[in-house]
Motif scaffolding. Structure first.
Motif, PDB file in Angstrom:
ATOM      1  N   VAL A  57       0.774  -0.968   0.016  1.00 23.43           N
ATOM      2  CA  VAL A  57       0.054  -0.199   0.004  1.00 23.43           C
ATOM      3  C   VAL A  57       0.851   1.336   0.002  1.00 23.43           C
ATOM      4  N   LYS A  60       2.488   1.939  -3.387  1.00 19.15           N
ATOM      5  CA  LYS A  60       1.366   1.996  -4.414  1.00 19.15           C
ATOM      6  C   LYS A  60       1.884   0.856  -5.317  1.00 19.15           C
ATOM      7  N   ASN A  61       1.911  -0.275  -4.794  1.00 25.32           N
ATOM      8  CA  ASN A  61       2.172  -1.477  -5.800  1.00 25.32           C
ATOM      9  C   ASN A  61       0.861  -2.602  -5.504  1.00 25.32           C
ATOM     10  N   ASN A  65      -3.387   0.321  -8.596  1.00 29.19           N
ATOM     11  CA  ASN A  65      -2.472   1.134  -9.185  1.00 29.19           C
ATOM     12  C   ASN A  65      -1.861   0.874 -10.426  1.00 29.19           C
TER      13      ASN A  65
END
Length: 110
Positions: A57, A60-61, A65
């Protein structure tokens, strides 16, 4: 993830706890110690899984996303493919001009 998947994972984790308990008892621990250690192992696994989730999280993987980035890249590529050669040349010259402007600004700061 479907409900049946969540139920299956829950049953699998419950069964893994039982297997760990039986394994520890076979290794010679009494039932109380085996229960405590099997719970500790399961809690450590849960904490580890939660940390990997938080890491994904924060970096941002996440799947959403990645799908969003792929979509944006596809849209930009489609727009580039639709541009006339004159427009592409103008765009590339503007990009080069911005690069040179940024380089001169960083050189002045240094």
């Amino acid at each position: 993830m479907r409900r049946i998947d969540v139920i299956g994972i829950g049953i699998g984790i419950f069964a893994a706890g039982g297997v760990i308990y039986l394994f520890l008892q076979a290794f010679g621990l009494d039932s109380l110690s085996a229960g405590v250690w099997s719970q500790a192992i399961l809690v450590a696994g849960l904490v580890g899984w939660t940390l990997t989730y938080l890491f994904r999280v924060l970096t941002k993987n996440m799947t959403y996303n990645q799908q969003r980035r792929d979509y944006e890249d596809a849209i930009l590529q489609k727009r580039l493919d639709e541009m006339a050669p004159e427009e592409l040349e103008k765009l590339f010259s503007e990009v080069e001009q911005e690069k040179q402007t940024k380089q001169t600004k960083t050189q002045k700061k240094a």
